[in-house]
Design a protein around this motif. Structure first.
Motif, PDB file in Angstrom:
ATOM      1  N   GLY A  21       4.242  -7.436   3.503  1.00 60.43           N
ATOM      2  CA  GLY A  21       4.011  -6.310   2.599  1.00 60.43           C
ATOM      3  C   GLY A  21       5.222  -5.475   2.250  1.00 60.43           C
ATOM      4  N   ASN A  22       6.251  -5.471   3.095  1.00 61.38           N
ATOM      5  CA  ASN A  22       7.418  -4.633   2.814  1.00 61.38           C
ATOM      6  C   ASN A  22       8.501  -5.378   2.042  1.00 61.38           C
ATOM      7  OD1 ASN A  22       8.480  -6.346   4.712  1.00 61.38           O
ATOM      8  ND2 ASN A  22       8.847  -4.776   6.255  1.00 61.38           N
ATOM      9  N   TRP A  56       0.925 -15.479  18.816  1.00 66.30           N
ATOM     10  CA  TRP A  56       0.733 -15.740  17.391  1.00 66.30           C
ATOM     11  C   TRP A  56      -0.132 -14.645  16.805  1.00 66.30           C
ATOM     12  CZ3 TRP A  56       3.839 -18.953  15.162  1.00 66.30           C
ATOM     13  CH2 TRP A  56       4.348 -20.030  15.870  1.00 66.30           C
ATOM     14  N   ARG A  57       0.268 -14.135  15.651  1.00 67.54           N
ATOM     15  CA  ARG A  57      -0.473 -13.079  14.937  1.00 67.54           C
ATOM     16  C   ARG A  57      -0.815 -13.580  13.543  1.00 67.54           C
ATOM     17  NH1 ARG A  57      -1.559  -9.597  19.054  1.00 67.54           N
ATOM     18  NH2 ARG A  57       0.349  -9.046  20.123  1.00 67.54           N
ATOM     19  N   TRP A  58      -2.064 -13.420  13.139  1.00 67.50           N
ATOM     20  CA  TRP A  58      -2.485 -13.757  11.782  1.00 67.50           C
ATOM     21  C   TRP A  58      -1.995 -12.674  10.850  1.00 67.50           C
ATOM     22  CZ3 TRP A  58      -4.677 -18.404  11.216  1.00 67.50           C
ATOM     23  CH2 TRP A  58      -5.271 -18.985  12.330  1.00 67.50           C
ATOM     24  N   ILE A  59      -1.543 -13.063   9.663  1.00 65.85           N
ATOM     25  CA  ILE A  59      -1.125 -12.081   8.666  1.00 65.85           C
ATOM     26  C   ILE A  59      -1.807 -12.398   7.346  1.00 65.85           C
ATOM     27  CG2 ILE A  59       1.098 -11.650   9.775  1.00 65.85           C
ATOM     28  CD1 ILE A  59       2.393 -13.318   7.521  1.00 65.85           C
ATOM     29  N   ILE A  60      -1.836 -11.405   6.461  1.00 68.96           N
ATOM     30  CA  ILE A  60      -2.352 -11.635   5.118  1.00 68.96           C
ATOM     31  C   ILE A  60      -1.171 -11.704   4.154  1.00 68.96           C
ATOM     32  CG2 ILE A  60      -4.581 -10.575   5.575  1.00 68.96           C
ATOM     33  CD1 ILE A  60      -3.633  -8.079   4.120  1.00 68.96           C
ATOM     34  N   ALA A  61      -1.389 -12.333   3.038  1.00 67.58           N
ATOM     35  CA  ALA A  61      -0.329 -12.479   2.035  1.00 67.58           C
ATOM     36  C   ALA A  61       0.093 -11.121   1.496  1.00 67.58           C
ATOM     37  CB  ALA A  61      -0.830 -13.359   0.893  1.00 67.58           C
ATOM     38  N   SER A  62       1.381 -11.004   1.115  1.00 67.81           N
ATOM     39  CA  SER A  62       1.902  -9.719   0.640  1.00 67.81           C
ATOM     40  C   SER A  62       1.158  -9.221  -0.591  1.00 67.81           C
ATOM     41  CB  SER A  62       3.402  -9.813   0.356  1.00 67.81           C
ATOM     42  OG  SER A  62       3.655 -10.798  -0.614  1.00 67.81           O
ATOM     43  N   TYR A  65      -2.002  -7.735   0.652  1.00 65.91           N
ATOM     44  CA  TYR A  65      -1.693  -6.492   1.364  1.00 65.91           C
ATOM     45  C   TYR A  65      -1.529  -5.338   0.375  1.00 65.91           C
ATOM     46  CZ  TYR A  65       1.089  -3.064   3.914  1.00 65.91           C
ATOM     47  OH  TYR A  65       1.554  -1.906   4.455  1.00 65.91           O
ATOM     48  N   ARG A  66      -0.811  -5.600  -0.722  1.00 64.08           N
ATOM     49  CA  ARG A  66      -0.597  -4.538  -1.717  1.00 64.08           C
ATOM     50  C   ARG A  66      -1.926  -4.055  -2.298  1.00 64.08           C
ATOM     51  NH1 ARG A  66       3.906  -7.799  -2.824  1.00 64.08           N
ATOM     52  NH2 ARG A  66       2.820  -8.916  -4.466  1.00 64.08           N
ATOM     53  N   ASP A  67      -2.870  -4.966  -2.547  1.00 68.73           N
ATOM     54  CA  ASP A  67      -4.173  -4.556  -3.066  1.00 68.73           C
ATOM     55  C   ASP A  67      -4.921  -3.696  -2.057  1.00 68.73           C
ATOM     56  OD1 ASP A  67      -4.068  -5.632  -5.617  1.00 68.73           O
ATOM     57  OD2 ASP A  67      -4.901  -7.554  -4.995  1.00 68.73           O
ATOM     58  N   TYR A  68      -4.957  -4.123  -0.807  1.00 63.10           N
ATOM     59  CA  TYR A  68      -5.655  -3.333   0.216  1.00 63.10           C
ATOM     60  C   TYR A  68      -5.006  -1.960   0.377  1.00 63.10           C
ATOM     61  CZ  TYR A  68      -8.320  -7.446   1.692  1.00 63.10           C
ATOM     62  OH  TYR A  68      -9.160  -8.511   1.733  1.00 63.10           O
ATOM     63  N   ARG A  69      -3.667  -1.936   0.376  1.00 68.59           N
ATOM     64  CA  ARG A  69      -2.959  -0.661   0.524  1.00 68.59           C
ATOM     65  C   ARG A  69      -3.268   0.279  -0.648  1.00 68.59           C
ATOM     66  NH1 ARG A  69       1.393   1.218   3.736  1.00 68.59           N
ATOM     67  NH2 ARG A  69       2.499   2.865   2.674  1.00 68.59           N
ATOM     68  N   ALA A  70      -3.475  -0.272  -1.833  1.00 71.20           N
ATOM     69  CA  ALA A  70      -3.809   0.520  -3.024  1.00 71.20           C
ATOM     70  C   ALA A  70      -5.317   0.783  -3.120  1.00 71.20           C
ATOM     71  CB  ALA A  70      -3.314  -0.190  -4.275  1.00 71.20           C
ATOM     72  N   SER A  79      -7.382  -6.254  -9.690  1.00 72.46           N
ATOM     73  CA  SER A  79      -6.419  -6.544  -8.640  1.00 72.46           C
ATOM     74  C   SER A  79      -5.376  -7.558  -9.101  1.00 72.46           C
ATOM     75  CB  SER A  79      -7.134  -7.053  -7.378  1.00 72.46           C
ATOM     76  OG  SER A  79      -7.712  -8.311  -7.636  1.00 72.46           O
ATOM     77  N   SER A  80      -4.312  -7.658  -8.327  1.00 72.01           N
ATOM     78  CA  SER A  80      -3.229  -8.593  -8.649  1.00 72.01           C
ATOM     79  C   SER A  80      -3.695 -10.027  -8.463  1.00 72.01           C
ATOM     80  CB  SER A  80      -2.043  -8.350  -7.726  1.00 72.01           C
ATOM     81  OG  SER A  80      -1.664  -7.021  -7.728  1.00 72.01           O
ATOM     82  N   PRO A  81      -3.329 -10.919  -9.372  1.00 73.19           N
ATOM     83  CA  PRO A  81      -3.662 -12.333  -9.157  1.00 73.19           C
ATOM     84  C   PRO A  81      -2.768 -12.918  -8.077  1.00 73.19           C
ATOM     85  CG  PRO A  81      -2.346 -12.108 -11.125  1.00 73.19           C
ATOM     86  CD  PRO A  81      -2.627 -10.709 -10.619  1.00 73.19           C
TER      87      PRO A  81
END
Length: 86
Positions: A21-22, A56-62, A65-70, A79-81
């Motif tokens: 996300g960053n 191991w940590r599961w992550i979501i795609a950036s 992440y931007r959609d959830y953060r917004a 939302s972003s495609p």
């Protein structure tokens, strides 16, 4: 109601850099999963895991992440495609 997978099968595991996300890219494992649902319906989905202090940590795609953060649901029309695969 949310459908719960009845089966989960790992199809493949590959090394892949993934954006977080960053804006940074990190090394990850791309894990292709086949999820099986009632009625014989199957979905293939790729998830990413990253090493973090020996675990191991599961992550979501950036982009997700931007959609959830917004405060947007990724399935909403506004939302972003997801990025296109080449």
């Amino acid at each position: 109601m949310i459908a719960v997978p009845r089966t989960v099968k790992v199809l493949s595991v590959n090394d892949e850099a993934v954006g977080i996300g960053n804006g940074k890219l990190v090394d990850s494992k791309a894990v292709d999963l086949r999820l099986g649902f009632a009625g014989g319906f199957h979905v293939t989905h790729t998830v990413h895991v990253v090493a973090d202090h020996g675990k191991w940590r599961w992550i979501i795609a950036s982009w997700r992440y931007r959609d959830y953060r917004a405060n947007r649901c990724p399935t909403d029309a506004g939302s972003s495609p997801p990025p296109q695969q080449s």
